[in-house]
Scaffold this motif. Structure first.
Motif, PDB file in Angstrom:
ATOM      1  N   GLY A 101       5.589 -11.029  -2.272  1.00 59.26           N
ATOM      2  CA  GLY A 101       7.411 -11.087  -1.940  1.00 59.26           C
ATOM      3  C   GLY A 101       7.347  -9.437  -0.668  1.00 59.26           C
ATOM      4  N   SER A 102       8.058  -8.823  -0.804  1.00 59.82           N
ATOM      5  CA  SER A 102       8.418  -8.034   0.353  1.00 59.82           C
ATOM      6  C   SER A 102       8.279  -6.534  -0.391  1.00 59.82           C
ATOM      7  N   ASP A 103       7.534  -6.739  -1.623  1.00 65.06           N
ATOM      8  CA  ASP A 103       7.001  -5.324  -2.366  1.00 65.06           C
ATOM      9  C   ASP A 103       5.601  -5.088  -2.066  1.00 65.06           C
ATOM     10  N   ALA A 104       5.245  -3.518  -2.005  1.00 66.13           N
ATOM     11  CA  ALA A 104       3.404  -3.261  -1.132  1.00 66.13           C
ATOM     12  C   ALA A 104       3.518  -3.762  -2.565  1.00 66.13           C
ATOM     13  N   GLN A 105       2.036  -4.681  -2.748  1.00 64.34           N
ATOM     14  CA  GLN A 105       0.831  -4.412  -4.095  1.00 64.34           C
ATOM     15  C   GLN A 105       0.197  -4.900  -3.605  1.00 64.34           C
ATOM     16  N   VAL A 106      -1.473  -5.385  -4.328  1.00 65.61           N
ATOM     17  CA  VAL A 106      -2.417  -5.483  -4.157  1.00 65.61           C
ATOM     18  C   VAL A 106      -2.126  -6.847  -4.558  1.00 65.61           C
ATOM     19  N   VAL A 107      -3.129  -8.166  -3.709  1.00 71.79           N
ATOM     20  CA  VAL A 107      -2.933  -8.881  -4.076  1.00 71.79           C
ATOM     21  C   VAL A 107      -4.542  -9.800  -3.822  1.00 71.79           C
ATOM     22  N   SER A 108      -4.695 -10.274  -4.899  1.00 74.40           N
ATOM     23  CA  SER A 108      -6.032 -11.028  -5.369  1.00 74.40           C
ATOM     24  C   SER A 108      -6.332 -12.775  -4.333  1.00 74.40           C
ATOM     25  N   ILE A 109      -6.794 -12.859  -4.047  1.00 72.25           N
ATOM     26  CA  ILE A 109      -7.355 -14.437  -3.267  1.00 72.25           C
ATOM     27  C   ILE A 109      -8.903 -14.711  -4.328  1.00 72.25           C
ATOM     28  N   PRO A 110      -8.862 -15.111  -4.854  1.00 69.52           N
ATOM     29  CA  PRO A 110     -10.230 -16.212  -6.103  1.00 69.52           C
ATOM     30  C   PRO A 110     -10.896 -17.283  -5.153  1.00 69.52           C
TER      31      PRO A 110
END
Length: 888
Positions: free
Chosen positions: A191-200
């Protein structure tokens, strides 16, 4: 000749009866036996210390990686020639390898992989098959056909000749077993919010020496990438425009993976609620809403009502839907759908896609009006009747109205309103009873509305003689009338018949006179009332079915005791009052006496001929009061009413209500007087502050006050109290000009331009400050610093001003409290840090620097700041304006 790898794992059969360490002839490399003999099992970890044969040039280094719990097709042991030769894969069941047919023949042996173990067959003697040796042969030399390498085991990795290959750079190729990394998905949407994305991701095989890394491949919104075991974390920033980026994952011995991160803009229009319910009444509605990721420069909110119903409508004002709902006259509950949109004004769906609509359900209930009459049946006499019937109207409509109608001409003056229905029933001349209906109707011209009707039934009896009397009531005194013909009333009969007039009474003290009626008059007699009670009787005149009641009221005999001046007024003081009385002569003297109806008056007695005296207590109630004395003769009682006034005490301060005293402990006398004093009442005096101590004397208040050891002018309020009256005066205590704070100089009680320590005084720039002090001088930085260290400081509020209270540490100066306001500083006539910091000029200067003392709270209000207030060593701008506190 191509290099061949021969791996001979030294395994002993657990079931063999021979010595497991005995291998037959150590010099015989053949060892006898045939492939496919009895197998033995040994785990990889147990292989440490064994030797295997390698190519005789000594350059061959071999690594074995055991893998378990794999799919059947991947269950293998990889044996690799690290000098560049082709690999041999030991698949379950057989051995396969490159260069088959060249050099020594390829071994034909059966292997089994299970639970971290390798099973290798032995010959019929329990020896490993051809080529397997337990230990290095005696007499081995480098010149011989085969070289030998010792096996070491760590973390399930077998290393030959003591060398371990754990990095991709150590391999000329990676033919031993393919390393693979697997992603759940190579495209991620955020999405457009700041965040931390996890890629397993998954690594196969998961070797402990493998190194994994990740880095950004593109996309400005990707701020940072970090890699952990089996997981990559991507820190993405908040954006307002969609886009994409990539993250590349690298692993030792495997092809890099690329993950695409699609950045979408999640805009939504969110109403405060998705369901609104209103009653049938018209209303102005308000519905706030929010927009996530609002982009008002390109998007604009709008609202419409599905199907455009005529009973609801409105628009958007800022972030609120303002709409109207008309009154519901439809006869049923109705619903409308409010559609909220956030629409792009620029036709670029890729860059500014449409925002999903939000649906709000608006429901308006329907409540039918109800009309309720207090009564619906009226029984009227033949002479007619005025009727008033209250009504209740529930759930009225905005444009509704009430009407009433009646077809009978004997019902007149018909009116109806919200309070009720009124009408007049006329006199009947009919020989039989009659009936009519009054219809009350609630109508509304607006909308589909069904009238609400209530019916009043009016029944009137048939006509009969109607008698009127004049007057309808008569009052006489206790003596009555004894002569016939003296008491009478007039009468009249309408619709007379041949019926004779009769007269009856309901009390034995009433009686009709002989031949009681004559012409249009009726005569009667009233007996004497020998009691003090008023009594009421009735005379009924009857003619056929018609009748009329006449009321006779006779007063009691109280007026026999005649009191002159039965209303008395006196002042608040204790006193005796006397009234004169007389007897009417009708009753003899039966023992005159007095009785009181209140506790503040007492009868004194009969005083002389026809005089009655009683006592009135002093009035200390604080208000005027009224009571009654009774003068009694037998059971005959006459009231004497007494009104006693109240004069409140008056306290007067003879020398005014303001007293100004110096800072030293002393005593002052405050003269006062009290008018309208009461017996036994004391004067008291209370003080608002603990440093003043009042003592009440006969005509003076002696006020003793403690020494003022603060640098703040203080005031105390004292109140003189006498009964419910009070008088207030004020004592103001000044302060000394200079304070001994236990340091080498004396400090001024307040800032220059102030008259008390809590006042800010004047704000000066540096040059003004140096000439502002006329008695004393501007202190130095060292003097400020010394004074601050000689005190214990707290951050408090005094006289409504926040600042810093210092108490000297030096013995003998106990009780002194020195207040320094948090005056802040001024810059260009603007005030900063007022109530937070205290700045005060010092006289020191240095190169491009001026100095000021600095006070600040360390840990919030009421916290000790000792050691944290200090003379600032930083330069202080000369144009800043702050107060000056002088020393001498």
């Amino acid at each position: 000749m191509k290099k061949w790898i021969y791996l001979f794992l030294m395994l002993l059969a657990a079931a063999c009866t021979r010595d497991p360490h005995h291998n037959g002839d150590d010099d015989n490399p053949g060892g006898g036996g045939t492939p496919g003999g009895q197998g033995s099992t040994l785990s990889i970890k147990d292989l440490s210390g064994y030797w295997v044969a390698v190519d005789n040039d000594g350059l061959v280094q071999t690594m074995i990686q055991f893998m378990s719990a794999r799919k059947a097709v991947s269950d293998y042991i990889a044996i690799s020639d690290m000098t560049g030769g082709e690999p041999c894969h030991f698949w379950e069941g057989n051995i396969y390898g490159a260069n088959e047919g060249e050099g020594l023949p390829l071994m034909e042996a059966s292997f089994t992989l299970s639970q971290g173990q390798i099973r290798i067959p032995t010959d019929s003697y329990g020896q490993p098959s051809e080529g397997f040796w337990k230990k290095r042969p005696e007499g081995f030399t480098q010149a011989e056909k085969y070289a030998w390498a010792e096996i070491s085991v760590k973390d399930n990795v077998l290393t030959l000749a003591g060398k371990s290959y754990r990095k991709a750079g150590d391999f000329k190729s990676a033919p031993y077993a393919a390393i693979s990394t697997t992603l759940q998905d190579n495209i991620m949407t955020v999405g457009s919010d700041a965040q931390v994305v996890s890629i397993p991701f998954v690594i196969e095989p998961d070797l402990p020496w493998l190194e994994v890394s990740a880095q950004r491949g593109g996309g400005d919104f990707i701020q940072s990438v970090s890699c952990e075991k089996n997981e990559v974390k991507v820190d993405v920033a908040a954006v307002s425009v969609a886009g994409s980026g990539t993250v590349v994952i690298s692993c030792t011995g495997a092809d890099p993976l690329s993950v695409t991160i699609e950045r979408i803009i999640e805009r939504r229009i969110v109403p405060e609620t998705n369901s609104l319910t209103y009653s049938y009444e018209s209303v102005d509605g308000h519905l706030p809403f929010t927009v996530t990721n609002a982009y008002d420069a390109v998007y604009t909110p709008s609202v419409h009502f599905e199907g455009n119903p005529d009973w609801i409508g409105g628009g958007i004002y800022q972030r609120e839907v303002q709409f109207y709902v008309n009154e519901n006259n439809s006869g049923a509950t109705r619903t409308a759908r409010m559609i909220l949109s956030y629409n792009p004004r620029i036709n670029n769906p890729d860059l500014y896609p449409p925002v999903p609509e939000a649906v709000v359900t608006v429901t308006q209930t329907y409540a039918a009006p109800t009309l309720t009459l207090e009564r619906q049946l009226v029984e009227a006499p033949c002479e007619g009747l005025s009727v008033s019937i209250p009504l209740t109207l529930q759930n009225p409509r905005q444009y509704g109205h009430l009407t009433a109608s009646c077809e009978a001409d004997w019902i007149s003056d018909l009116n109806v309103g919200e309070n009720g229905v009124t009408f007049q029933v006329g006199m009947s001349t009919e020989s039989s009873a009659r009936e009519a209906s009054v219809n009350v109707i609630y109508s509304c011209y607006y909308g589909d509305f069904t009238d609400v009707t209530a019916v009043i039934t009016v029944r009137q009896e048939e006509t009969h003689p109607m008698i009127t009397v004049n007057p309808e009531g008569f009052t006489t005194d206790f003596r009555g009338k004894v002569n016939d013909g003296e008491l009478y009333f007039h009468y009249d009969v309408v619709y007379n018949t041949s019926d004779e007039l009769t007269l009856s009474v309901d009390e034995n003290w009433l009686s009709p006179a002989p031949y009681f009626y004559s012409g249009s008059r009726v005569f009667f007699s009233v007996a004497e009332n020998s009691t003090t009670q008023t009594r009421v009787g009735h005379i009924r005149l009857t003619c056929g079915k018609g009748y009329k009641d006449f009321t006779v009221t006779q007063t009691g005999a109280e007026s026999d005791v005649l009191v002159y001046d039965y209303e008395k007024t006196c002042n608040y003081a204790s006193q005796y009052l006397t009234v004169s009385y007389n007897l009417a002569g009708y009753f003899p003297d039966q023992g005159m006496r007095g009785e009181s109806e209140v506790d503040w008056m007492q009868p004194y007695g009969i005083d002389g001929p026809l005089k009655f005296t009683f006592h009135v207590d002093e009035n200390n109630t604080g208000a005027e009061r009224r009571g009654a004395m009774l003068l009694c003769n037998g059971d005959q009682k006459t009231h004497i009413y007494v009104t006693q006034t109240y004069e409140p005490p008056v306290i007067t301060l003879l020398e005014g209500d303001q007293y100004n005293e110096g800072y030293a402990a002393s005593t002052c006398m405050v003269p006062y007087s009290v008018a309208w004093q009461r017996d036994g009442q004391a004067t008291t005096c209370t003080a608002s502050e603990s440093w003043v101590h009042p003592t009440v004397l006969t005509h003076y208040i002696s006020v003793q006050f403690d020494e003022n050891k603060t640098n703040i002018v203080r005031k105390a309020t004292l109140t003189i109290n006498y009964m419910s009256v009070s008088k207030t005066f004020t004592i103001t205590q000044g302060l000394r000009d200079w304070f001994d704070l236990g340091v080498s100089v004396q400090w001024a009680a307040c800032s220059v331009g102030a008259t008390s320590g809590e006042q800010m005084g004047n704000y000066y720039n540096y040059s003004q400050a140096m000439s502002s002090v006329t008695s004393g001088r501007v202190p130095t930085t060292e003097e400020w610093y010394t004074m601050q260290k000689a005190m214990t400081w707290t951050y408090e509020e005094r006289a409504g001003v926040k600042g810093f209270v210092g108490k000297p540490k030096k013995e003998g100066l106990e009780g002194i409290e020195y207040f320094v306001p948090a005056a802040g500083r001024k810059q260009s006539n603007n005030l900063y840090y007022f109530g937070d910091y205290g700045y005060y000029w010092c006289s020191d200067t240095s190169y491009n620097s001026n100095w000021a003392a600095f006070f600040y709270p360390y840990d919030g209000p009421n916290q000790t700041i000792e050691g944290y207030g200090y003379a600032s060593t930083n330069s202080f701008v000369a144009s800043y304006q702050v107060p000056v506190r002088a020393v001498k």
